[in-house]
Scaffold this motif. Structure first.
Motif, PDB file in Angstrom:
ATOM      1  N   ASP A  61       0.634  -1.096   0.071  1.00  9.62           N
ATOM      2  CA  ASP A  61       0.128  -0.049   0.091  1.00  9.62           C
ATOM      3  C   ASP A  61       0.713   1.179   0.008  1.00  9.62           C
ATOM      4  OD1 ASP A  61      -1.998   2.045   0.211  1.00  9.62           O
ATOM      5  OD2 ASP A  61      -2.570   1.713   2.186  1.00  9.62           O
ATOM      6  N   TYR A  64       2.482   2.426   3.065  1.00 15.51           N
ATOM      7  CA  TYR A  64       1.409   2.730   4.385  1.00 15.51           C
ATOM      8  C   TYR A  64       1.299   1.332   5.067  1.00 15.51           C
ATOM      9  CZ  TYR A  64       0.742   7.667   2.981  1.00 15.51           C
ATOM     10  OH  TYR A  64       0.840   8.865   2.750  1.00 15.51           O
ATOM     11  N   VAL A 101       2.562   6.651   9.985  1.00 19.78           N
ATOM     12  CA  VAL A 101       1.421   5.793  10.139  1.00 19.78           C
ATOM     13  C   VAL A 101       1.487   4.678  11.509  1.00 19.78           C
ATOM     14  CG1 VAL A 101       0.490   3.994   8.554  1.00 19.78           C
ATOM     15  CG2 VAL A 101       2.066   5.641   7.710  1.00 19.78           C
ATOM     16  N   HIS A 104      -1.980   0.999  11.934  1.00 16.27           N
ATOM     17  CA  HIS A 104      -1.701  -0.209  11.437  1.00 16.27           C
ATOM     18  C   HIS A 104      -0.062  -0.378  11.219  1.00 16.27           C
ATOM     19  CE1 HIS A 104      -3.157   2.113   8.068  1.00 16.27           C
ATOM     20  NE2 HIS A 104      -1.760   1.455   7.433  1.00 16.27           N
ATOM     21  N   PHE A 143     -11.644   0.371   1.514  1.00 28.02           N
ATOM     22  CA  PHE A 143     -11.542   0.099   0.075  1.00 28.02           C
ATOM     23  C   PHE A 143     -12.522  -0.574  -0.362  1.00 28.02           C
ATOM     24  CE2 PHE A 143      -7.001   0.665   2.000  1.00 28.02           C
ATOM     25  CZ  PHE A 143      -7.066   2.070   1.418  1.00 28.02           C
ATOM     26  N   PHE A 165      -7.886  -1.118   7.398  1.00 34.71           N
ATOM     27  CA  PHE A 165      -7.724  -1.020   5.934  1.00 34.71           C
ATOM     28  C   PHE A 165      -7.442  -2.478   5.133  1.00 34.71           C
ATOM     29  CE2 PHE A 165      -6.793   2.894   7.873  1.00 34.71           C
ATOM     30  CZ  PHE A 165      -7.050   3.621   6.883  1.00 34.71           C
ATOM     31  N   GLN A 169      -2.521  -5.136   6.768  1.00 35.12           N
ATOM     32  CA  GLN A 169      -2.281  -3.947   7.520  1.00 35.12           C
ATOM     33  C   GLN A 169      -3.053  -4.245   8.674  1.00 35.12           C
ATOM     34  OE1 GLN A 169      -3.786  -1.465   4.336  1.00 35.12           O
ATOM     35  NE2 GLN A 169      -2.021  -0.319   4.375  1.00 35.12           N
ATOM     36  N   ARG A 199       2.942  14.093   9.008  1.00 35.11           N
ATOM     37  CA  ARG A 199       1.408  14.071   8.571  1.00 35.11           C
ATOM     38  C   ARG A 199       0.770  12.855   8.959  1.00 35.11           C
ATOM     39  NH1 ARG A 199      -1.172  10.096   5.584  1.00 35.11           N
ATOM     40  NH2 ARG A 199      -2.676  10.834   3.993  1.00 35.11           N
ATOM     41  N   ASP A 201      -1.410   9.798   9.516  1.00 34.42           N
ATOM     42  CA  ASP A 201      -2.400   8.867   8.689  1.00 34.42           C
ATOM     43  C   ASP A 201      -3.323   8.459   9.584  1.00 34.42           C
ATOM     44  OD1 ASP A 201      -2.468   7.546   6.104  1.00 34.42           O
ATOM     45  OD2 ASP A 201      -2.612   5.734   7.510  1.00 34.42           O
ATOM     46  N   GLU A 243      -4.507  13.648   8.750  1.00 32.23           N
ATOM     47  CA  GLU A 243      -5.370  12.883   7.882  1.00 32.23           C
ATOM     48  C   GLU A 243      -6.457  12.707   8.397  1.00 32.23           C
ATOM     49  OE1 GLU A 243      -6.057   9.886   4.626  1.00 32.23           O
ATOM     50  OE2 GLU A 243      -5.325   9.364   6.487  1.00 32.23           O
ATOM     51  N   HIS A 309      -2.355  11.976  -3.132  1.00 32.68           N
ATOM     52  CA  HIS A 309      -1.882  10.872  -3.681  1.00 32.68           C
ATOM     53  C   HIS A 309      -3.153   9.581  -4.056  1.00 32.68           C
ATOM     54  CE1 HIS A 309      -1.760  10.425   0.633  1.00 32.68           C
ATOM     55  NE2 HIS A 309      -1.575   8.721   0.393  1.00 32.68           N
ATOM     56  N   ASP A 310      -4.215   9.893  -3.077  1.00 32.44           N
ATOM     57  CA  ASP A 310      -5.510   9.010  -3.032  1.00 32.44           C
ATOM     58  C   ASP A 310      -6.298   9.502  -4.294  1.00 32.44           C
ATOM     59  OD1 ASP A 310      -4.330   7.144  -1.066  1.00 32.44           O
ATOM     60  OD2 ASP A 310      -5.088   8.785   0.601  1.00 32.44           O
ATOM     61  N   ARG A 390      -5.425   3.406  -7.177  1.00 31.07           N
ATOM     62  CA  ARG A 390      -4.892   4.894  -6.995  1.00 31.07           C
ATOM     63  C   ARG A 390      -3.509   5.121  -7.757  1.00 31.07           C
ATOM     64  NH1 ARG A 390      -4.983   4.424  -0.690  1.00 31.07           N
ATOM     65  NH2 ARG A 390      -4.420   2.226  -1.301  1.00 31.07           N
ATOM     66  N   ARG A 394       0.007   8.320  -9.464  1.00 31.41           N
ATOM     67  CA  ARG A 394       1.209   8.290  -9.016  1.00 31.41           C
ATOM     68  C   ARG A 394       2.258   7.867  -9.902  1.00 31.41           C
ATOM     69  NH1 ARG A 394      -0.750   4.330  -3.819  1.00 31.41           N
ATOM     70  NH2 ARG A 394      -2.095   6.212  -2.880  1.00 31.41           N
TER      71      ARG A 394
END
Ligand code: NOJ
Length: 561
Positions: A61, A64, A101, A104, A143, A165, A169, A199, A201, A243, A309-310, A390, A394
């Motif tokens: 991922d 992530y 992150v 998870h 997802f 997720f 994860q 940042r 997550d 986020e 990026h998502d 996604r 990228r």
């Protein structure tokens, strides 16, 4: 008082190492590549980099799925390269924020491996378990369509583990005090190595009660306070940027009433309605979301963005508005993702129309908060819808017209470089745009220069002027500085009549258009009559450039001190 909260007037640039610049020819971007482009970024005018996950990871991922919080994936370089990078940033006055992150780990992380191998290991309780598959296991997937469940069975553990997720994860158990301590240790480690913030997550899931069987989510919110306290003790100017795609009424809990939890949050509600405004040429819902963004603590700050990026997540828009955005920017099923989003880059969504691109950027740069831009958007890069999910948005950075867009000498780039069509690297690249004064790159650079000088946007208070719905005009004030930004969302040429700005008459300063450097003529009542072109916009400042060049002494206007 000199205000030196750097994040209040920063320009953040987000990038993923793997797609930025490869120097060792393995097809994967790396730290030496990023270091080689720091002067480019400084020239662009950004003041902070948000670096996406770079830890050892199976990268199922995009990193992530962290397998070692204290390391650097050898494909990107070493810990030494990382420190060279933070030092090189510091030399240039650029701050580094890295992804954190904590919700998870990867299922390959040693904690999880020990947790499944030994029921009595202390690591077992680092994760969340159930003997039987919970009844709601097949709901709440992040997802949908790709992810099947939120509880998967581990044969080795002989139990089900929770994962908000993907199944690789597993969620960490934040209710375990040792897990919280581990998290603080990770934060402290990277602060020592030179980062200025994180940042964070998936914050709503990190502190969510589901999975930990806690009836009261407050203890988890207290963790946010603990985290901030710890981070700021380690490094006074460290910043936490969350986020958290949540409704506006919940945001205060994240900032903390006393401004003692997270410093910054991405403003997802504004992001989604901004795209609706662009799609429908209508500003009303955006105005409502801007009004709803008020009232945050003094030290709190919104972060505004266009794309990340998502997928562009429009899941929280009312059905009609969401449909309007799909119709305008992602009409084909292949452009949509997870039933709630669009997996395209900004430029193709806007049909490559320069007027709309500039309008979108102008809107974003003048939202009350701190702008975050995404690598490649400064040259209006495209997407590759042949790539799964996604990954479409990228693709590697397009530096030049040379092979692979100058990203790598390898025949196997980490993801294919866009080489065909109007967004192919021969047509869209940094080298070409640098040489062209009218390029999108040079336009962006000029706008960022202006934006940083307009410190009242990030630090001041705003009002929304009362104009018809196809227009959005916002006025900012801070310590005697005042500016107004007027946008025409429609495809029609339109007349606009503006009242004098607050404080204007007393100061005797003229309202100056920052694009032309001309004072705007006033009628007898002191009002201004303007004409805006289709998708046109104008930025005005009381006292104009003269006033601006004096600066307000805050270090962020010239990047970090
Ligand atoms: C949010 C990140 O932006 C996304 O890319 C990732 O897949 C999930 N969190 C899980 O970490």
């Amino acid at each position: 008082m000199i205000e030196d909260r750097w994040y209040k007037n920063a320009v953040i640039y987000s990038l993923s190492l793997d797609s930025f610049l490869d120097t060792d020819g393995d097809g994967i971007g790396d730290f030496p590549g990023l270091n080689a482009r720091l002067d480019y970024l400084q020239g662009l005018g950004i003041t902070a980099i948000w670096l996406m996950p770079f830890h050892p990871s199976p990268r199922r991922d995009h990193g992530y799925d962290v397998a070692d919080y204290y390391g650097v994936d050898p494909r990107f370089g070493s810990l030494g390269d990382f420190v060279e990078f933070t030092a090189a940033c510091s030399q240039r006055g650029i701050r580094v924020m890295m992804d954190l992150v904590l919700n998870h780990t990867s299922d390959q992380h040693p904690w999880f491996q020990q947790a499944i191998a030994d029921k009595n290991s202390k690591y077992r309780d680092y994760y969340i378990w159930a003997d039987k598959k919970p009844e709601d296991a097949d709901t709440g997937m992040v997802f949908p369509g790709v992810q099947k469940t939120t509880w998967s069975y581990s044969r080795r553990a002989q139990a089900y583990y929770y994962h908000k997720f993907f199944e690789f994860q597993p969620d960490l158990n934040i209710a375990n005090a040792q897990v919280q301590d581990e998290m603080l240790k990770i934060v402290g480690f990277w602060l020592e190595l030179g980062v200025s913030g994180f940042r964070m997550d998936a914050v709503p899931f990190l502190i969510a009660a589901d999975g930990i069987n806690a009836a009261d989510p407050d203890p988890a919110f207290h963790f946010l306070r603990r985290l901030r306290d710890f981070a700021q003790w380690k490094k006074g100017d460290a910043v936490l940027l969350a986020e958290a795609n949540i409704p506006p009424q919940d945001c205060l809990k994240y900032f903390g009433d006393a401004g003692d939890r997270l410093h910054m949050m991405f403003n997802f509600p504004v992001n989604q309605t901004l795209f609706y405004a662009l799609a429908a040429g209508e500003s009303r819902p955006l105005k409502e979301k801007l009004e709803a963004s008020r009232g945050i603590p003094e030290t709190a700050q919104w972060a505004h963005f266009l794309r990340n990026h998502d997928e562009l997540d429009i899941g929280r828009l009312p059905d009609e508005q969401r449909q309007a955005v799909f119709d305008a920017f992602g009409p084909e099923p292949d452009m949509q993702l997870y039933g709630r989003g669009i997996r395209r880059r900004l430029a193709p969504m806007l049909g490559g129309d320069r007027r709309k691109l500039e309008l979108a950027y102008s809107l974003m740069l003048t939202m009350p908060g701190t702008p975050v831009i995404r690598y490649g958007d400064e040259i209006a890069m495209g997407d590759d819808l042949d790539l799964p999910e996604r990954q479409a948005a990228r693709t590697p950075m397009q530096w030049s017209g040379e092979r692979n867009g100058g990203f790598t000498s390898s025949d196997q780039p980490v993801r294919p470089v866009i080489d065909q069509g109007p967004y192919g690297y021969r047509k869209i690249n940094v080298a070409m745009q640098r040489a062209d004064p009218d390029s999108f790159l040079n336009w962006t650079e000029r706008m960022l220069r202006l934006r940083k000088e307009l410190t009242e946007i990030g630090r001041g208070s705003f009002s929304i002027l009362d104009l018809p719905d196809h227009l959005l005009a916002m006025c900012y004030e801070h310590q005697g500085r005042a500016s107004v930004f007027v946008h025409n969302l429609s495809d029609r040429r339109t007349d606009v009549c503006l009242d004098p700005l607050p404080g204007e008459c007393e100061s005797g300063r003229a309202l100056v258009c920052l694009q032309t450097n001309h004072a705007v003529p006033q009628d007898e009542e002191g009002r201004y009559d303007l004409v805006l072109e289709p998708y046109g916009f104008r930025w005005f400042r009381l006292g104009g450039l003269e006033d601006m060049l004096q600066g307000d002494g805050s270090p962020a206007a010239t990047a970090a001190a």
